[in-house]
Design an enzyme around this catalytic site. Structure first.
Site, PDB file in Angstrom:
ATOM      1  CD1 TRP A   1      22.701 -12.663   3.370  1.00 44.03           C
ATOM      2  CD2 TRP A   1      24.535 -13.814   2.826  1.00 44.03           C
ATOM      3  NE1 TRP A   1      23.346 -12.970   4.529  1.00 44.03           N
ATOM      4  CE2 TRP A   1      24.482 -13.684   4.229  1.00 44.03           C
ATOM      5  CE3 TRP A   1      25.602 -14.507   2.268  1.00 44.03           C
ATOM      6  CZ2 TRP A   1      25.442 -14.219   5.072  1.00 44.03           C
ATOM      7  CZ3 TRP A   1      26.579 -15.037   3.102  1.00 44.03           C
ATOM      8  CH2 TRP A   1      26.484 -14.895   4.490  1.00 44.03           C
ATOM      9  CG  HIS A   2      27.625 -15.014  -0.858  1.00 47.75           C
ATOM     10  ND1 HIS A   2      26.462 -15.740  -0.991  1.00 47.75           N
ATOM     11  CD2 HIS A   2      28.473 -15.792  -0.144  1.00 47.75           C
ATOM     12  CE1 HIS A   2      26.630 -16.905  -0.392  1.00 47.75           C
ATOM     13  NE2 HIS A   2      27.817 -16.962   0.135  1.00 47.75           N
ATOM     14  N   GLY A   3      27.369 -10.440  -1.646  1.00 49.89           N
ATOM     15  CA  GLY A   3      28.029  -9.178  -1.938  1.00 49.89           C
ATOM     16  C   GLY A   3      27.175  -8.303  -2.829  1.00 49.89           C
TER      17      GLY A   3
ATOM     18  CG  PHE B   1      30.526 -12.567   1.991  1.00 49.32           C
ATOM     19  CD1 PHE B   1      30.925 -11.701   0.977  1.00 49.32           C
ATOM     20  CD2 PHE B   1      30.988 -13.862   1.967  1.00 49.32           C
ATOM     21  CE1 PHE B   1      31.762 -12.144  -0.030  1.00 49.32           C
ATOM     22  CE2 PHE B   1      31.821 -14.318   0.952  1.00 49.32           C
ATOM     23  CZ  PHE B   1      32.210 -13.465  -0.043  1.00 49.32           C
TER      24      PHE B   1
END
Lengths: 340, 457
Positions: free
Chosen positions: B318-320, B457
């Site tokens: 989800w962050h990257g 993000f």
């Protein structure tokens, strides 16, 4: 709500204090010709503050200068020595980062105090660059007056709604940016230093000024971009005509000659744009020439031949070794009286 | 447009605020907030706003169908298109670069549709929000459907649009449904002012200062030596915390200006006593989202290790879109699982030791946010082998900045300050004058401020 009011009043007081510091001009006149040191080094002083220092210097001068050059960083490196006009008193009124609009505002302010030079040379940015921002050095109040003046000029010239909206937006944006610039740490820190007697930061050799208002040239670069990118249309022709009218009005304050020249680009870029002129640059150029003729000013957009081997600091800042003789030649017919 | 920008603080925000509370036009408030949010968002690119609008319209269209609450197929119909949009914009390029050699021009040309896309700002945040709305409605947790303007306000509201907090409909439904009759509340506005000032200061004065000091090492991990590696690890740890914490505080403050009470995103995460505790305190709105919509549907504690690995890998992703982010998620999964199996030992350690070891382990993990794998490898290699020289050691100024950040993180209760409450006039006066000073000092340093890290993000 009491807490919010306390916060807002406190913030407002602090912003006024910041505003005071950011507009504080050191009491000494660094452009004073009697000053024993002919150069002084500054960094951390905003260009707006320099404009005010130059204005103050002109105001303190017993008589108006014989020759004054107006423009931005593209003309800021021209010194009295470069134009070599002998006994003529010369001062460089250019302000880095500003446009023709600022030159018009500065000439108006000098006219108001009867200290506008006898011969004025104005450097206009190359029309392919389309730089035409509102002046930053003026106060918010003056900006508001300029806005109404622009609005009047626009309405009387039949400007479109889009153009009027552009004028409104640019005024708002300039005000936001001016407000933002008030808070720049480097400038504030330097003001504190000079106010309280500490040495100012003098690390940047490129920001050495001469007492004639000019700035020492930047070091020549070997990495010149082959062709600059043309910018989109930004100049509103009716606004350009209006600003030229403001400059021409200086004649009523004793100005004898007004010369405007379109600034030069590095030969490679210059040749490219000569061969492929954009429609908006051509339009702006035509507006300049026709208005100048109407108002009795000398305007030059043709380019002299340049030595392709000459060193440039970047592609849009002509070297003073070229610009000095060019300007000297331009003003020669109008300055015989002060030839040594 | 970003919060730490003069245009936002002195033109956009005051204008929207005045129009919002302008008498006689209160009925237009949802439309005003939608228009303002779309203008705010469009500064990142008009085409990106189209994705946002498409998500809103599509999900609303599906959830308002009569059979939505009874049909799983309708739920999938609602959430799959936004998920596909997220996958396309955020993950397609990553999948293709992982599977194919895009250095080959023909291959690159073949997949250019996926490789040359710009990530719409905040897509991970608003996609999670539309998905949570659809699931909550399907589960029967949202009885009364909001109107389309109310729903659009909920998703697009500019204070939380780009980097959260990830709102659940029930967090803000009370305010959303009474938006037109909302009165200006001095307490909420004072609270909003407090949160905005503290958030801006956390971002500009702390996070950006640390960022300035670690900048040379960010670009060149081979410059680190043993001591500088320690400095970079902890300085980046505080930078990322104060950066995101600052953003969340500003978002909460902006919400309060318009009458909203957003949930908190942080609860002193670096004081967590274990990796599990850390995830109850860090980016809480994401943790709770993942717990409710992924961990529990997967079976929760019934298959603890498997589910923790899945949700933490998903959290990393989800962050990257990158293997470092997945690895970061798996690293945290390993920490949480290790804690789970050593709980009896861990919980009996002195509290200070529990906090310290958790903080160190979490801080080491952030290196995966700072570098790609090559960078991480270089960083570790030089941290282990390069002896410190006088020239390479962090300066006293750098250590002072780190020390101040640490002291504020561990010993200052920013929220109490930001709540802007005092029992007497003198207290209120001192508090608000201090906030004003902090605000103006922050403005002086605003020109060197950077984009928020979580905008990526």
């Amino acid at each position: 709500m009491q807490r919010v009011v306390i916060f807002l009043i406190s913030s407002a007081i602090l912003v006024v204090m910041v505003s005071y510091f950011s507009t504080y001009v050191p009491p000494n006149d660094p452009f004073n010709e009697t000053n024993s040191s002919s150069t002084f080094s500054v960094s951390g002083i905003s260009q707006s503050k320099f404009a005010k220092m130059k204005l103050r210097h002109a105001a303190l001068s017993p008589t108006p200068y014989d020759v004054g050059i107006f423009g931005n960083s593209r003309a800021l490196n021209i010194s009295a020595k470069d134009i070599d006009r002998g006994a003529c008193r010369f001062f460089n009124f250019s302000i880095g980062g500003e446009s023709l609009r600022a030159s018009a505002a500065l000439i108006e302010q000098l006219s108001a105090i009867k200290k506008v030079p006898r011969v004025i040379i104005v450097s206009v940015d190359h029309f392919e660059l389309q730089m035409y921002n509102n002046p930053f050095f003026i106060s918010a109040w003056a900006r508001l007056l300029h806005f109404f003046d622009d609005l009047g000029a626009g309405l009387s010239s039949g400007a479109s709604l889009r153009e009027i909206t552009t004028v409104v937006w640019r005024t708002v944006w300039t005000q936001i940016l001016s407000f933002q610039r008030m808070f720049e740490y480097a400038f504030l820190a330097n003001t504190f230093r000079s106010m309280f007697g500490f040495a100012t930061d003098q690390t940047e050799a490129a920001k050495v000024y001469l007492s004639d208002g000019s700035r020492r040239s930047n070091i020549a670069s070997t990495n010149i971009p082959p062709v600059l990118s043309a910018t989109n249309a930004q100049i509103l022709p009716w606004q350009l005509k209006h600003d030229l009218g403001r400059i021409a009005a200086a004649k009523s304050a004793g100005v004898e000659t007004i010369i405007l020249y379109e600034s030069f680009l590095h030969p490679t870029s210059s040749k490219y744009f000569d061969d492929n002129p954009s429609a908006h640059a051509t339009r702006s150029r035509e507006a300049l020439l026709s208005t100048c003729e109407e108002l009795g000013m000398k305007c030059i957009t043709s380019k002299p031949k340049m030595d392709p081997e000459m060193s440039w600091s970047d592609a849009s800042h002509p070297p003073r070794s070229f610009l000095g003789p060019y300007i000297s030649e331009l003003i020669a017919p109008y300055t015989p009286v002060c030839r040594s | 447009m970003i919060f730490n920008d003069f245009g936002f603080l002195f033109a956009f925000l005051p204008l929207v605020f005045v129009l919002f509370y302008f008498p006689g036009v209160t009925v237009l408030r949802p439309y005003l907030l939608i228009a303002a949010s779309l203008i705010f968002y469009s500064f990142a690119g008009i085409e990106h706003a189209i994705v946002l609008v498409a998500d809103i319209v599509w999900v609303y269209f599906i959830v308002t169908r009569g059979s939505f609450r009874r049909s799983d197929a309708m739920l999938y119909a609602a959430i799959i298109p936004p998920a596909i949009a997220l996958a396309y914009y955020k993950y397609a390029g990553f999948l293709i670069t992982s599977a194919f050699d895009i250095a080959v021009p023909e291959t690159r040309a073949q997949f250019s549709l996926f490789l040359d896309v710009l990530l719409p700002a905040g897509i991970s945040f608003f996609t999670f929000q539309v998905i949570s709305f659809a699931i909550d409605r399907h589960r029967g947790e949202i009885d009364v459907l909001p109107s389309l303007p109310t729903f659009a306000t909920f998703i697009s509201f500019f204070p939380q649009l780009v980097a959260g907090p990830i709102l659940r409909y029930h967090d803000v439904s009370g305010t959303l449904l009474t938006l037109k009759s909302l009165r200006m509340d001095g307490d909420k506005i004072a609270r909003g002012v407090g949160y905005i000032c503290i958030g801006l200061a956390a971002k500009v004065l702390i996070a950006d200062t640390l960022s300035h000091y670690i900048e040379p090492y960010r670009n060149a991990p081979e410059l680190v030596s043993q001591f500088t590696a320690v400095y970079v690890v902890f300085a980046y740890s505080f930078q990322i915390y104060f950066d995101f914490y600052g953003y969340s505080m500003i978002a909460i403050g902006l919400g309060a200006l318009f009458g909203f009470s957003f949930p908190h995103n942080f609860n002193r995460p670096y004081e967590a006593k274990s990796p599990q505790d850390f995830w109850r305190r860090w980016h809480m709105t994401l943790s709770f989202w993942i717990k409710d919509y992924l961990y529990i549907p997967l079976g929760g504690n019934k298959a603890y290790v498997r589910n923790i690995v899945i949700v933490m890998a998903a959290c990393g992703l989800w962050h990257g879109a990158g293997w470092t982010f997945i690895f970061w998620g798996l690293y945290h999964a390993a920490l949480v699982v290790t804690y789970h199996f050593t709980r009896n030992f861990w919980d009996n350690l002195p509290t200070l030791f529990q906090v310290a070891i958790t903080f160190v382990l979490v801080s080491i993990g952030w290196i995966l946010f700072l570098y790609d794998f090559d960078g991480v490898y270089t960083f570790i290699l030089h941290a282990a082998n390069s002896a410190d020289s006088q020239a390479s050691l962090p300066s006293l100024e750098m250590w002072i900045a780190l020390g101040v950040a640490a002291a504020i993180c561990f010993f200052v209760n920013f929220e109490k300050f930001a709540e802007n409450k005092s029992n007497n006039l003198t207290g209120s006066f001192i508090l608000n004058v201090t906030l004003a000073v902090l605000f103006v000092v922050t403005l002086i340093f605003l020109d060197r401020s950077e984009t928020f890290i979580y905008f990526r993000f």
